[in-house]
Design a protein around this motif. Structure first.
Motif, mmCIF file in Angstrom:
data_model
loop_
_atom_site.group_PDB
_atom_site.id
_atom_site.type_symbol
_atom_site.label_atom_id
_atom_site.label_comp_id
_atom_site.label_asym_id
_atom_site.label_seq_id
_atom_site.Cartn_x
_atom_site.Cartn_y
_atom_site.Cartn_z
ATOM 1 N N GLY A 28 0.844 -1.185 0.000
ATOM 2 C CA GLY A 28 0.000 0.000 0.000
ATOM 3 C C GLY A 28 0.880 1.235 0.000
ATOM 4 O O GLY A 28 2.113 1.134 -0.109
ATOM 5 N N PRO A 29 0.298 2.412 0.117
ATOM 6 C CA PRO A 29 1.094 3.644 0.101
ATOM 7 C C PRO A 29 2.205 3.669 1.148
ATOM 8 O O PRO A 29 3.293 4.207 0.893
ATOM 9 N N ALA A 30 1.944 3.099 2.325
ATOM 10 C CA ALA A 30 2.974 3.108 3.372
ATOM 11 C C ALA A 30 4.213 2.326 2.945
ATOM 12 O O ALA A 30 5.334 2.663 3.340
ATOM 13 N N THR A 31 4.027 1.278 2.136
ATOM 14 C CA THR A 31 5.174 0.509 1.644
ATOM 15 C C THR A 31 6.076 1.387 0.793
ATOM 16 O O THR A 31 7.306 1.322 0.886
ATOM 17 N N VAL A 32 5.466 2.210 -0.052
ATOM 18 C CA VAL A 32 6.245 3.110 -0.905
ATOM 19 C C VAL A 32 7.003 4.122 -0.045
ATOM 20 O O VAL A 32 8.194 4.403 -0.280
ATOM 21 N N GLU A 33 6.340 4.682 0.943
ATOM 22 C CA GLU A 33 6.991 5.643 1.844
ATOM 23 C C GLU A 33 8.205 5.010 2.521
ATOM 24 O O GLU A 33 9.283 5.624 2.595
ATOM 25 N N MET A 34 8.042 3.790 3.020
ATOM 26 C CA MET A 34 9.136 3.140 3.738
ATOM 27 C C MET A 34 10.268 2.754 2.802
ATOM 28 O O MET A 34 11.443 2.797 3.181
ATOM 29 N N ALA A 35 9.937 2.361 1.552
ATOM 30 C CA ALA A 35 10.987 2.045 0.581
ATOM 31 C C ALA A 35 11.825 3.283 0.290
ATOM 32 O O ALA A 35 13.057 3.209 0.176
ATOM 33 N N ALA A 36 11.166 4.434 0.182
ATOM 34 C CA ALA A 36 11.893 5.687 -0.041
ATOM 35 C C ALA A 36 12.757 6.031 1.173
ATOM 36 O O ALA A 36 13.922 6.426 1.035
ATOM 37 N N ASP A 37 12.202 5.876 2.369
ATOM 38 C CA ASP A 37 12.960 6.163 3.593
ATOM 39 C C ASP A 37 14.169 5.241 3.734
ATOM 40 O O ASP A 37 15.167 5.609 4.363
ATOM 41 N N ALA A 38 14.063 4.033 3.145
ATOM 42 C CA ALA A 38 15.174 3.081 3.207
ATOM 43 C C ALA A 38 16.231 3.361 2.145
ATOM 44 O O ALA A 38 17.233 2.638 2.064
ATOM 45 N N GLY A 39 16.013 4.395 1.332
ATOM 46 C CA GLY A 39 16.993 4.760 0.324
ATOM 47 C C GLY A 39 16.908 3.961 -0.959
ATOM 48 O O GLY A 39 17.824 4.015 -1.793
#
Length: 262
Positions: A216-227
């Motif tokens: 979901g959207p949170a997965t995308v946010e966390m992938a970005a935060d993980a670099g």
């Protein structure tokens, strides 16, 4: 008539929203869903009685959606209708994820129900092959995706997850029992640079009627935060919640989203 056995997370609500008619919504004690209103609660120790009630209500199909934790069985609470199921339940609780789910499906089917996948009752949950984002994967990303597919296949032999993170063809993280979110959060603390991708796909031999990978959207946010630079999902094999928001979030954060043919 369909019964939805709902777990936690957003998936049960998405399934109900995509159905032409409201199903009977059920939940097992300890796994109360927040995304739907439950019609019928049951305890695992009363599973036999629960299945009998579904039959009395005219239920012929069962769909399981959402996360469900492994309960502890209280032997003193098992009712008479559930005693014949105890050997199968004990085996399920002691097995890996795939084995446990296969055992549960066996119980439902032996009781006369057809088990339906969430993506079968609500086909709009899946997305077709392609790259719907502004950013497109490059040649290095394609090599990383191939490596990610190899890693998930190897992981499936140990029944330990459906995703990994890959950078320059090296697996820098793999999903375990704590799930994809935990893996991505752990990556935020790594000092070894940026780039790479999240790869997510079903285990090759899993029963796709249950536990299909979901983002979901949170997965995308966390992938970005993980670099990470992007997300690669098996086309037709990963449920995408809030699809327009997922794509918009990836575009906003500059990630690619690639639905890759297996």
């Amino acid at each position: 008539m369909l019964a939805l056995i709902a777990g936690t997370g957003a998936l049960p609500g998405e399934v109900v929203a995509n159905l032409p008619a409201k199903p009977l919504i059920c939940s097992m004690a300890g796994n109360d869903p927040a995304s739907v209103e439950v019609d019928l609660n049951f305890r695992l120790e009363h599973l036999g009685s629960f299945l009998a009630e579904l039959t009395e209500r005219g239920i012929t199909e069962i769909c399981m959606a959402g996360a469900v934790g492994r309960p502890k069985i209280d032997p003193s609470a098992i009712d008479a209708a559930t005693f014949p199921l105890v050997p199968v339940l004990q085996g399920a609780l002691g097995a890996g994820d795939d084995g446990a789910l296969r055992a549960v499906i066996q119980i439902f089917e032996t009781s006369g129900f057809t088990v339906k996948a969430a993506q079968d009752v609500a086909p709009g949950l899946l997305m077709q092959a392609g790259v719907p984002t502004q950013v497109q994967p490059g040649e290095l990303d394609k090599a990383d995706a191939l490596r990610g597919a190899e890693v998930v296949i190897a992981m499936s032999n140990a029944d330990v997850g459906q995703s990994c993170a890959v950078r320059t063809r090296q697996a820098i993280a793999v999903e375990n029992a704590f799930g994809t979110d935990w893996m991505l959060k752990a990556l935020q603390n790594r000092p070894d640079g940026q780039g790479g991708l999240l790869f997510k796909a079903p285990k090759p031999a899993q029963d796709r009627r249950v536990d299909l990978p979901t983002i979901g959207p949170a997965t995308v946010e966390m992938a970005a935060d993980a670099g990470l630079s992007g997300i690669v999902l098996e086309a037709g094999g990963v449920i995408v919640l809030a699809q327009e928001e997922v794509i918009a979030t990836a575009d906003r954060l500059g990630l690619f989203l690639w639905f890759r043919e297996a």
